[in-house]
Write a protein that holds these residues in place. Structure first.
Motif, PDB file in Angstrom:
ATOM      1  N   UNK A  33      41.411  15.282   5.289  1.00  0.00           N
ATOM      2  CA  UNK A  33      42.016  14.869   5.935  1.00  0.00           C
ATOM      3  C   UNK A  33      42.583  13.762   6.776  1.00  0.00           C
ATOM      4  N   UNK A  34      40.815  13.936   7.085  1.00  0.00           N
ATOM      5  CA  UNK A  34      40.447  12.750   8.396  1.00  0.00           C
ATOM      6  C   UNK A  34      40.045  11.296   7.455  1.00  0.00           C
ATOM      7  N   UNK A  35      39.083  11.831   6.297  1.00  0.00           N
ATOM      8  CA  UNK A  35      39.404  10.439   5.249  1.00  0.00           C
ATOM      9  C   UNK A  35      40.054   9.183   5.038  1.00  0.00           C
ATOM     10  N   UNK A  36      41.532  10.565   4.826  1.00  0.00           N
ATOM     11  CA  UNK A  36      42.805   9.517   3.810  1.00  0.00           C
ATOM     12  C   UNK A  36      43.382   9.503   4.542  1.00  0.00           C
ATOM     13  N   UNK A  37      43.212   9.932   6.577  1.00  0.00           N
ATOM     14  CA  UNK A  37      43.976   9.411   7.538  1.00  0.00           C
ATOM     15  C   UNK A  37      42.789   7.494   7.950  1.00  0.00           C
ATOM     16  N   UNK A  38      41.498   7.926   7.721  1.00  0.00           N
ATOM     17  CA  UNK A  38      40.572   6.327   8.120  1.00  0.00           C
ATOM     18  C   UNK A  38      41.328   5.547   6.878  1.00  0.00           C
ATOM     19  N   UNK A  39      42.037   5.877   5.185  1.00  0.00           N
ATOM     20  CA  UNK A  39      41.746   4.890   4.667  1.00  0.00           C
ATOM     21  C   UNK A  39      43.666   4.641   4.792  1.00  0.00           C
ATOM     22  N   UNK A  56      35.557  25.958   4.187  1.00  0.00           N
ATOM     23  CA  UNK A  56      36.449  25.558   3.327  1.00  0.00           C
ATOM     24  C   UNK A  56      37.484  24.749   4.707  1.00  0.00           C
ATOM     25  N   UNK A  57      37.793  25.611   5.714  1.00  0.00           N
ATOM     26  CA  UNK A  57      38.587  25.080   6.277  1.00  0.00           C
ATOM     27  C   UNK A  57      37.931  23.349   6.552  1.00  0.00           C
ATOM     28  N   UNK A  58      36.186  23.465   7.326  1.00  0.00           N
ATOM     29  CA  UNK A  58      35.814  22.394   7.698  1.00  0.00           C
ATOM     30  C   UNK A  58      35.870  20.987   6.078  1.00  0.00           C
ATOM     31  N   UNK A  59      35.767  21.255   5.288  1.00  0.00           N
ATOM     32  CA  UNK A  59      35.615  20.490   3.870  1.00  0.00           C
ATOM     33  C   UNK A  59      37.630  20.005   4.129  1.00  0.00           C
ATOM     34  N   UNK A  60      37.980  20.875   4.240  1.00  0.00           N
ATOM     35  CA  UNK A  60      40.260  20.933   4.401  1.00  0.00           C
ATOM     36  C   UNK A  60      39.570  19.177   5.512  1.00  0.00           C
ATOM     37  N   UNK A  61      39.209  19.801   6.635  1.00  0.00           N
ATOM     38  CA  UNK A  61      39.373  19.034   7.185  1.00  0.00           C
ATOM     39  C   UNK A  61      39.084  17.589   7.282  1.00  0.00           C
ATOM     40  N   UNK A  62      37.948  17.285   6.693  1.00  0.00           N
ATOM     41  CA  UNK A  62      37.263  16.109   6.817  1.00  0.00           C
ATOM     42  C   UNK A  62      37.903  15.441   5.552  1.00  0.00           C
TER      43      UNK A  62
END
Length: 80
Positions: free
Chosen positions: A28-34, A20-26
């Motif tokens: 958030x990274x995707x939101x930051x990238x876009x 779950x922390x890995x999925x949340x991190x991914x």
């Protein structure tokens, strides 16, 4: 092995608890990238006074560069 060097207990480790922390991190990274991509559009249009076609071309170059460098970084970290 756990973080203290002891053998990991298979019944208590892994599964959804650790993913779950890995999925949340991914996510958030995707939101930051876009988000950076959207802000780059605004920057190119307002500050650098580029038209839509030129700004879209530069954003495509930026996106391609990000993906290429992630592949290069993955290769370097795997070889190290």
């Amino acid at each position: 092995m756990d973080r203290r060097g002891n053998p990991a207990v298979k019944a208590n480790t892994g599964k959804w608890k650790s993913s779950i922390p890995l999925l949340v991190n991914y996510a958030l990274v995707t939101c930051a990238f876009f988000g950076v991509g959207v802000n780059l559009v605004v920057f190119l249009r307002r500050v650098l006074h580029q038209d839509n076609a030129e700004a879209a071309n530069n954003i495509s170059k930026w996106t391609g560069t990000v993906y290429i460098f992630s592949l290069i970084g993955a290769f370097m970290s795997d070889s190290y």
